[in-house]
Design an enzyme around this catalytic site. Structure first.
Site, PDB file in Angstrom:
ATOM      1  N   ASP A 114       0.924  -1.194  -0.089  1.00 12.69           N
ATOM      2  CA  ASP A 114       0.072  -0.055  -0.074  1.00 12.69           C
ATOM      3  C   ASP A 114       0.739   1.279   0.044  1.00 12.69           C
ATOM      4  O   ASP A 114       1.516   1.428   1.017  1.00 12.69           O
ATOM      5  CB  ASP A 114      -0.795   0.073   1.174  1.00 12.69           C
ATOM      6  CG  ASP A 114      -1.951   1.216   1.274  1.00 12.69           C
ATOM      7  OD1 ASP A 114      -1.673   2.281   0.515  1.00 12.69           O
ATOM      8  OD2 ASP A 114      -2.851   1.175   2.153  1.00 12.69           O
ATOM      9  N   SER A 156       3.017  14.332 -15.198  1.00 16.03           N
ATOM     10  CA  SER A 156       1.935  14.643 -15.719  1.00 16.03           C
ATOM     11  C   SER A 156       1.992  16.006 -16.365  1.00 16.03           C
ATOM     12  O   SER A 156       2.698  17.013 -15.804  1.00 16.03           O
ATOM     13  CB  SER A 156       0.764  14.751 -14.825  1.00 16.03           C
ATOM     14  OG  SER A 156      -0.591  15.318 -15.543  1.00 16.03           O
ATOM     15  N   TYR A 197      -4.769  17.829  -7.663  1.00 12.60           N
ATOM     16  CA  TYR A 197      -4.143  17.077  -8.539  1.00 12.60           C
ATOM     17  C   TYR A 197      -2.942  17.591  -9.104  1.00 12.60           C
ATOM     18  O   TYR A 197      -1.633  17.369  -8.992  1.00 12.60           O
ATOM     19  CB  TYR A 197      -4.928  16.380  -9.654  1.00 12.60           C
ATOM     20  CG  TYR A 197      -3.934  15.583 -10.669  1.00 12.60           C
ATOM     21  CD1 TYR A 197      -3.639  14.187 -10.110  1.00 12.60           C
ATOM     22  CD2 TYR A 197      -3.543  15.848 -11.842  1.00 12.60           C
ATOM     23  CE1 TYR A 197      -3.025  13.564 -10.869  1.00 12.60           C
ATOM     24  CE2 TYR A 197      -3.078  14.964 -12.460  1.00 12.60           C
ATOM     25  CZ  TYR A 197      -2.440  13.926 -12.216  1.00 12.60           C
ATOM     26  OH  TYR A 197      -1.941  12.930 -12.991  1.00 12.60           O
ATOM     27  N   LYS A 245       1.410  17.277  -8.780  1.00 11.92           N
ATOM     28  CA  LYS A 245       2.171  17.058  -9.823  1.00 11.92           C
ATOM     29  C   LYS A 245       3.177  18.332 -10.113  1.00 11.92           C
ATOM     30  O   LYS A 245       4.377  17.848 -10.314  1.00 11.92           O
ATOM     31  CB  LYS A 245       1.359  16.983 -10.960  1.00 11.92           C
ATOM     32  CG  LYS A 245       0.726  15.641 -11.171  1.00 11.92           C
ATOM     33  CD  LYS A 245       1.483  14.479 -10.616  1.00 11.92           C
ATOM     34  CE  LYS A 245       0.688  13.097 -10.750  1.00 11.92           C
ATOM     35  NZ  LYS A 245       1.718  11.908 -10.736  1.00 11.92           N
TER      36      LYS A 245
END
Length: 174
Positions: A49, A129, A144, A148
């Site tokens: 995990d 990304s 997000y 990134k």
């Protein structure tokens, strides 16, 4: 340009988030071309995990005990949960930071520690990304892009740190 993967033949490569998608494709390509991870290489799946530091540490211990020192780390694990920032869910934000930033930092620390201890001229690759280089016009990405952007900044910080240490370990962000 043609890149040779021969230098990694028989070496240990770790790919986070390799159970599906881009990570699975990266792992398949590495196996095809020879690093220990069947074909030229071998795939060893280690369940962890990525949001739990103890799982990451346990995985790196297993790798060291069973396969040898890490030569390549591909930090690919990523997570995004759409939603508006103005209506966001704190637990979902924490998970995005845990997966996209903290797990990347922990795995990088562990891999580089192994590389330095074993005098390995390894390579750390952070899969990023486009959202980590320019905030897209997509309001539902909420934190997000911030996670990134952090990957971009952490990679540059790591590059400078490795240069200061006169390390031969390479770091790349994609």
């Amino acid at each position: 340009m043609v890149l040779s993967m021969n230098r990694w033949a028989g070496k240990v490569a770790v790919v986070t988030g390799a159970s599906s998608g881009i990570g699975a494709a990266i792992a398949d390509t590495l196996v095809e071309h020879g690093p220990i991870l069947s074909k030229k290489g071998k795939l060893h799946a280690v369940k962890a995990d990525i949001t739990r530091e103890e799982d990451i540490l346990k995985a790196f211990r297993w790798i060291a005990d069973n396969l040898g020192p890490v030569h390549v780390l591909v930090n690919n694990a990523g997570y995004m949960k759409e939603g508006l920032l103005t209506e966001g869910d704190t637990q979902k934000w924490k998970k995005e930071f845990d997966v996209n930033v903290l797990a990347l930092c922990i795995a990088t620390r562990e891999a580089i520690g192994v590389m330095r201890t074993n005098d390995i001229q390894g390579h750390v690759i952070h899969i990023n990304s486009t959202a980590g280089h320019a905030a897209p016009k997509a309001p539902k990405l909420n934190v997000y892009s911030a996670t990134k952007y952090a990957v971009t900044a952490l990679t540059e910080t790591l590059r400078q740190e490795l240069n200061t240490l006169q390390s031969k370990i390479k770091v790349t962000v994609t």
